[in-house]
Scaffold this motif. Sequence first.
Motif: not given
Lengths: 115, 116
Positions: A36, A43, A89, A106-107, B33, B35, B37, B40-43, B45, B91, B105, B107-109
């Motif tokens: 992504y 998003g 990502f 992942g980060g 779904y 999520y 975030q 500095g990290q990923g989303p 769940f 998210l 998937q 995603f919304g904003p």
Amino acid sequence: DQQVKQNSPSLSVQEGRISILNCDYTNSMFDYFLWYKKYPAEGPTFLISISSIKDKNEDGRFTVFLNKSAKHLSLHIVPSQPGDSAVYFCAARSSIKAAGNKLTFGGGTRVLVKP
Amino acid sequence: GAGVSQTPSNKVTEKGKYVELRCDPISGHTALYWYRQSLGQGPEFLIYFQGTGAADDSGLPNDRFFAVRPEGSVSTLKIQRTERGDSAVYLCASSPTGQSSYNEQFFGPGTRLTVL
């Protein structure tokens, strides 16, 4: 315990050159992998995916490679363009049916493409 | 067609307050779904709905978090007694189906929640 890792937080590349983003995973039940792209205040948007039964998938300038034995995948962008500057990502889905389609991310790797 | 929409886009609240975050999925998508975030990290769940039911809520961090999807479309994520550590971008994503199919998937904003 991070199941999906992107060890490079950032990447800088010259316009026209190749960008290579790496991702490692630990869960052997992952069977589907996605990349992504995310711009600020938006998003994540889907870029490209690969099933675990394949080792390569190509879509225009984007190619994803999967090495199951090494539990490693990579995203190649060639040629890189300034509009590719974003956070990327890597995400994975488990083959366990009860897990549904939830993704483990992942980060992220921030890519900057310099004109 | 319209994508996934989330409201509000930003929410600032005080510690201890209750908040509701709304998600409108793509029309016809049965899977939804949530999520979270952090900076500095990923989303990460939180919860997954298949239709009206929560098929997997294993990502909810504690019982202050709850989500509903009463008619199988719009979903609301509810957070009680907010804490500063709840500050993040929330998210929402939807997909046509949620089981045994390779569906991306959408995603919304996101809703940026700030707990002061």
